[in-house]
Motif scaffolding. Structure first.
Motif, mmCIF file in Angstrom:
data_model
loop_
_atom_site.group_PDB
_atom_site.id
_atom_site.type_symbol
_atom_site.label_atom_id
_atom_site.label_comp_id
_atom_site.label_asym_id
_atom_site.label_seq_id
_atom_site.Cartn_x
_atom_site.Cartn_y
_atom_site.Cartn_z
ATOM 1 N N UNK A 25 -4.424 10.050 -3.099
ATOM 2 C CA UNK A 25 -4.172 8.490 -2.991
ATOM 3 C C UNK A 25 -5.785 8.272 -2.531
ATOM 4 N N UNK A 26 -6.323 7.149 -2.908
ATOM 5 C CA UNK A 26 -7.644 6.469 -2.405
ATOM 6 C C UNK A 26 -7.638 5.181 -2.537
ATOM 7 N N UNK A 27 -8.009 4.481 -1.019
ATOM 8 C CA UNK A 27 -8.441 2.750 -1.525
ATOM 9 C C UNK A 27 -9.007 2.059 -0.421
ATOM 10 N N UNK A 28 -8.850 1.001 -0.232
ATOM 11 C CA UNK A 28 -9.910 0.117 0.904
ATOM 12 C C UNK A 28 -8.261 -0.199 1.918
ATOM 13 N N UNK B 245 -18.059 -0.310 2.004
ATOM 14 C CA UNK B 245 -16.764 -0.645 3.281
ATOM 15 C C UNK B 245 -16.997 -0.229 4.968
ATOM 16 N N UNK B 246 -16.284 -1.133 5.570
ATOM 17 C CA UNK B 246 -15.841 -1.024 6.451
ATOM 18 C C UNK B 246 -15.278 0.397 7.183
ATOM 19 N N UNK B 247 -13.770 0.130 6.151
ATOM 20 C CA UNK B 247 -12.498 1.478 6.423
ATOM 21 C C UNK B 247 -12.200 1.846 4.566
ATOM 22 N N UNK B 248 -11.629 2.835 4.900
ATOM 23 C CA UNK B 248 -10.282 3.063 3.693
ATOM 24 C C UNK B 248 -9.755 4.176 3.840
ATOM 25 N N UNK B 249 -8.631 3.533 2.640
ATOM 26 C CA UNK B 249 -7.088 5.033 3.597
ATOM 27 C C UNK B 249 -7.896 5.869 2.254
ATOM 28 N N UNK B 250 -7.533 7.061 2.267
ATOM 29 C CA UNK B 250 -6.956 8.325 1.841
ATOM 30 C C UNK B 250 -5.528 9.229 2.212
ATOM 31 N N UNK B 251 -5.074 9.843 1.646
ATOM 32 C CA UNK B 251 -4.093 10.011 1.781
ATOM 33 C C UNK B 251 -3.568 11.803 0.639
ATOM 34 N N UNK B 252 -3.495 12.368 1.903
ATOM 35 C CA UNK B 252 -3.477 13.871 0.218
ATOM 36 C C UNK B 252 -2.160 14.848 0.987
ATOM 37 N N UNK B 253 -1.425 15.142 0.059
ATOM 38 C CA UNK B 253 -0.399 15.553 1.007
ATOM 39 C C UNK B 253 0.017 17.000 -0.697
ATOM 40 N N UNK B 254 0.233 18.059 0.327
ATOM 41 C CA UNK B 254 0.297 19.774 0.094
ATOM 42 C C UNK B 254 1.014 19.393 -0.781
ATOM 43 N N UNK B 255 1.787 20.497 -2.046
ATOM 44 C CA UNK B 255 2.978 20.659 -2.402
ATOM 45 C C UNK B 255 2.562 22.322 -3.133
#
Length: 95
Positions: free
Chosen positions: A49-52, A77-87
């Motif tokens: 997932x990726x977003x501000x 952008x001053x910041x952003x969120x990244x989520x990487x989950x391995x399965x």
């Protein structure tokens, strides 16, 4: 990895911060791919997932992470969120 990256620092330039984020993501993916797979599985797959922000994050593929970081850089952008989950997963054949 669930992380909000801040791209503001009084001494470090913006481009260097973006490069650091790219390096961290690449290093995380390499580390996760080198882990031993559970029995019966043959590949690591990643849910991303990726977003501000965490609330506004949208689902993307692993191949789109670089493009998403480039877009964040273009928007300054001053910041952003990244989520990487391995399965663990199974390979799928080509159609």
């Amino acid at each position: 990895m669930k992380k909000t990256f801040k791209l503001t620092h009084p001494k470090i330039k913006y481009a260097r911060l973006v490069d650091t984020v790219r390096r961290d993501v690449k290093r995380y993916l390499k580390r996760e791919r080198s882990k031993e797979l559970p029995e019966g599985f043959d590949i690591w797959d990643f849910d991303c997932k990726f977003g501000p922000s965490a609330e506004a994050a949208e689902v993307i593929s692993v191949a789109e992470i670089g493009t998403a970081i480039n877009t964040a850089e273009e928007r300054q952008l001053e910041s952003f969120y990244i989520e990487i989950l391995a399965r663990a997963s199974h390979r799928t054949g080509k159609a």
